[in-house]
Design an enzyme around this catalytic site. Structure first.
Site, PDB file in Angstrom:
ATOM      1  N   SER A 119       0.727  -1.354   0.061  1.00 28.70           N
ATOM      2  CA  SER A 119      -0.031   0.345  -0.318  1.00 28.70           C
ATOM      3  C   SER A 119       0.667   1.138   0.158  1.00 28.70           C
ATOM      4  O   SER A 119       0.548   2.694  -0.202  1.00 28.70           O
ATOM      5  CB  SER A 119      -1.060  -0.012   0.869  1.00 28.70           C
ATOM      6  OG  SER A 119      -2.417  -0.860   1.251  1.00 28.70           O
TER       7      SER A 119
ATOM      8  N   LYS B 291       0.418   3.331  -2.791  1.00 30.46           N
ATOM      9  CA  LYS B 291      -1.091   4.350  -2.952  1.00 30.46           C
ATOM     10  C   LYS B 291      -0.584   5.782  -3.364  1.00 30.46           C
ATOM     11  O   LYS B 291      -1.027   6.598  -3.213  1.00 30.46           O
ATOM     12  CB  LYS B 291      -1.826   4.107  -2.100  1.00 30.46           C
ATOM     13  CG  LYS B 291      -1.807   2.952  -2.522  1.00 30.46           C
ATOM     14  CD  LYS B 291      -3.154   2.459  -0.865  1.00 30.46           C
ATOM     15  CE  LYS B 291      -3.827   0.683  -1.196  1.00 30.46           C
ATOM     16  NZ  LYS B 291      -4.495   0.217   0.074  1.00 30.46           N
TER      17      LYS B 291
ATOM     18  N   TYR C 260      -3.158  -2.582 -10.128  1.00 30.82           N
ATOM     19  CA  TYR C 260      -3.213  -2.578  -8.953  1.00 30.82           C
ATOM     20  C   TYR C 260      -2.647  -3.516  -8.191  1.00 30.82           C
ATOM     21  O   TYR C 260      -1.668  -2.951  -7.342  1.00 30.82           O
ATOM     22  CB  TYR C 260      -4.991  -1.946  -8.591  1.00 30.82           C
ATOM     23  CG  TYR C 260      -5.261  -2.725  -6.420  1.00 30.82           C
ATOM     24  CD1 TYR C 260      -4.289  -1.252  -5.930  1.00 30.82           C
ATOM     25  CD2 TYR C 260      -5.471  -3.023  -5.657  1.00 30.82           C
ATOM     26  CE1 TYR C 260      -4.980  -1.117  -4.529  1.00 30.82           C
ATOM     27  CE2 TYR C 260      -5.244  -3.754  -4.584  1.00 30.82           C
ATOM     28  CZ  TYR C 260      -5.264  -1.808  -4.131  1.00 30.82           C
ATOM     29  OH  TYR C 260      -5.396  -2.109  -2.666  1.00 30.82           O
TER      30      TYR C 260
ATOM     31  N   TYR D 153      -4.059   3.530   8.092  1.00 27.55           N
ATOM     32  CA  TYR D 153      -6.140   3.186   8.405  1.00 27.55           C
ATOM     33  C   TYR D 153      -6.962   2.894   9.272  1.00 27.55           C
ATOM     34  O   TYR D 153      -6.638   4.521   9.725  1.00 27.55           O
ATOM     35  CB  TYR D 153      -6.142   1.624   7.643  1.00 27.55           C
ATOM     36  CG  TYR D 153      -5.332   1.579   6.079  1.00 27.55           C
ATOM     37  CD1 TYR D 153      -5.436   1.981   4.993  1.00 27.55           C
ATOM     38  CD2 TYR D 153      -4.387   0.471   6.851  1.00 27.55           C
ATOM     39  CE1 TYR D 153      -4.655   1.757   4.268  1.00 27.55           C
ATOM     40  CE2 TYR D 153      -3.170   0.138   5.800  1.00 27.55           C
ATOM     41  CZ  TYR D 153      -3.962   0.758   4.455  1.00 27.55           C
ATOM     42  OH  TYR D 153      -2.777   0.545   3.852  1.00 27.55           O
TER      43      TYR D 153
ATOM     44  N   VAL E  84       0.890  -3.725   3.992  1.00 25.70           N
ATOM     45  CA  VAL E  84       1.170  -4.854   4.502  1.00 25.70           C
ATOM     46  C   VAL E  84       2.740  -6.028   4.649  1.00 25.70           C
ATOM     47  O   VAL E  84       2.750  -6.945   4.776  1.00 25.70           O
ATOM     48  CB  VAL E  84      -0.367  -5.827   3.978  1.00 25.70           C
ATOM     49  CG1 VAL E  84      -1.460  -5.551   4.391  1.00 25.70           C
ATOM     50  CG2 VAL E  84      -0.132  -6.143   2.921  1.00 25.70           C
TER      51      VAL E  84
HETATM   52  N1  GLN Z   1      -2.620  -4.814  -1.467  1.00 23.72           N
HETATM   53  C1  GLN Z   1      -2.742  -4.895  -0.889  1.00 23.72           C
HETATM   54  C2  GLN Z   1      -4.863  -5.145  -0.520  1.00 23.72           C
HETATM   55  O1  GLN Z   1      -5.015  -5.053  -1.232  1.00 23.72           O
HETATM   56  C3  GLN Z   1      -2.121  -3.756   0.103  1.00 23.72           C
HETATM   57  C4  GLN Z   1      -2.801  -3.349   1.452  1.00 23.72           C
HETATM   58  C5  GLN Z   1      -1.915  -3.029   2.138  1.00 23.72           C
HETATM   59  O2  GLN Z   1      -1.335  -3.110   1.793  1.00 23.72           O
HETATM   60  N2  GLN Z   1      -3.002  -2.257   2.976  1.00 23.72           N
HETATM   61  O3  GLN Z   1      -5.012  -6.143   0.154  1.00 23.72           O
END
Ligand code: GLN
Length: 313
Positions: free
Chosen positions: A68, A71, A195, A247, A265
Site C-alpha cells: 500500500s 498508493k 493495482y 487506516y 502489508v
Molecule cells: N495489496 C494489498 C491489498 O490490496 C495492499 C494492502 C495494504 O498494504 N494495506 O490488500
C-alpha cells in the site's frame, strides 16, 4: 535538534540493532500467500535528510513488497493527471475502518473515504489507467519510481502480483461495487491487474526513502533541485498520509510518531519529516490494524531522539 552526519547514522544503527533483538515482532501478512513466506526476523531503517546525510541500519538494502505504500505514488501521479478533479471520486477523510472494509462504500454511494484505503486506491489506479493499456499504465508507475528514487533497478515481483491476483476477492468485490456506482471507468479486471502489480513493486528502505524525498522538501528533489510537484501538493499529500496513511491505526501513529506516514502489508512504512528528512522502515510483522509493528516502534524512537514530531519536540 542539531546532529552531525555520524550522529544520524549512529542513532539509526542503534535503533536497528535494538529492533533486531526484540521478540514482539507482530504477525506476517498471510492473506496474500506469497507475503507469508517472508522471514519475520528482518528489520531495516533508512533516513536521508535535506543535506543528503544518511542513517542506515539493519536490512536497509533488502527489497520487500511495498504494497500500500505504492498508493502514495499513484495518488501523486493521478493528481498530476486530473488535479483537484480527483477529489470528486475519492474523499480525504480518515475512514476509521480496516484497509479492505466494504461497509462504508454502501452508505457513501461508492465514493471511497480516502485514496489510501483499498477502495480509494483502486479508484485512483482507474484514473491512471484511463486512455492507456494496463502495460503502459504500469510502465508509467514504475518509471515514476525509477525517477524519484534515481534507481532503474526497481522492479515488480511477479510472484507477489499473481499471488494477489489469485486471492484478491475482496478487492474484486470493492472494485465491482464501485463500478456499479460509476466510480470506476475502466473494466474492473484491468484496473485490478494494474493495482495488484503496483502493490507488488519491490523496494528496499533505501530506495523508498529516496523516492519520498520530494514530500519532505516542498515537492523538490533536493539532490537535483527538480520540482516533482508544487509545494502545495506535497503538503496536501503529507496531510492525507498523516490522517489516513495507517487506516484505523492513523490516530495511534500520529500520537506516537507524529509524522505523516504510509504503511503497507509487506511491513514497510514511509514516513516524512517535513522540511527535514525522508524515512523508510521495514519489519514484516504487522499489528492488528495491518501496520508494521516494529516499523512503528522504530519510527517512534527515531522521531523522539531527533525531535522530529510535527507536533513539537
Ligand atoms: N495489496 C494489498 C491489498 O490490496 C495492499 C494492502 C495494504 O498494504 N494495506 O490488500
Amino acid at each position: 535538534m542539531n546532529y552531525s552526519a555520524s550522529d544520524l547514522d549512529r542513532i539509526v544503527k542503534d535503533i536497528a540493532e535494538e529492533m533486531k533483538e526484540r521478540t514482539d515482532r507482530g504477525e506476517v501478512a498471510s492473506y496474500i500467500p506469497e507475503l507469508a513466506r517472508v522471514h519475520n526476523s528482518a528489520f531495516g531503517l533508512y533516513v536521508i535528510d535535506e543535506a543528503g546525510n544518511v542513517g542506515a541500519g539493519g536490512d536497509f538494502d533488502t527489497p520487500f513488497s511495498i504494497q500500500s505504500i505504492s498508493k502514495v505514488f499513484t495518488l501523486t501521479l493521478a493528481l498530476g493527471k486530473v488535479g483537484d478533479h480527483l477529489w470528486r471520486r475519492v474523499g480525504r477523510e480518515p475512514s476509521g475502518s480496516p484497509f479492505n472494509s466494504i461497509v462504508q462504500l454502501e452508505r457513501e454511494r461508492g465514493i471511497p473515504r480516502n485514496p489510501f484505503i483499498n477502495a480509494g486506491a483502486i479508484a485512483v489506479t482507474d484514473v491512471i489507467l484511463s486512455g492507456h493499456q494496463p502495460r503502459e499504465a504500469l510502465g508509467e508507475i514504475l518509471r515514476f519510481m525509477h525517477f524519484l528514487a534515481d534507481d532503474e533497478s526497481i522492479k515488480i515481483d511477479e510472484n507477489v502480483a499473481s499471488s494477489e491476483q489469485q486471492t484478491g476477492f475482496r478487492n474484486a468485490a470493492l472494485a465491482n461495487y464501485m463500478k456499479s456506482f460509476g466510480v470506476i471507468d475502466n473494466p474492473v479486471n484491468l484496473v485490478l491487474g494494474v493495482y495488484f502489480h503496483q502493490c507488488a513493486i519491490a523496494m528496499s528502505c533505501r530506495q523508498l526513502a529516496m523516492a519520498g524525498r520530494f514530500l519532505a522538501h516542498h515537492g523538490v528533489n533536493p539532490s537535483t533541485g527538480m520540482h516533482v510537484v508544487p509545494a502545495e501538493r506535497a503538503r496536501r499529500i503529507n496531510a492525507v498520509m498523516l490522517t489516513c496513511g495507517h487506516y484505523d491505526g492513523s490516530g495511534e501513529f500520529a500520537f506516537r510518531v507524529g509524522l505523516p506516514g504510509k504503511s503497507g502489508v509487506g511491513g514497510g512504512v514511509l514516513a516524512i519529516a517535513p522540511g527535514k528528512a525522508s524515512i523508510a522502515a521495514w519489519s514484516p510483522g504487522l499489528d492488528a490494524a495491518g501496520n508494521s509493528h516494529l516499523g512503528r516502534v522504530a519510527l517512534e524512537k527515531l522521531s523522539k531522539r531527533l525531535g522530529w514530531s510535527i507536533f513539537g519536540g
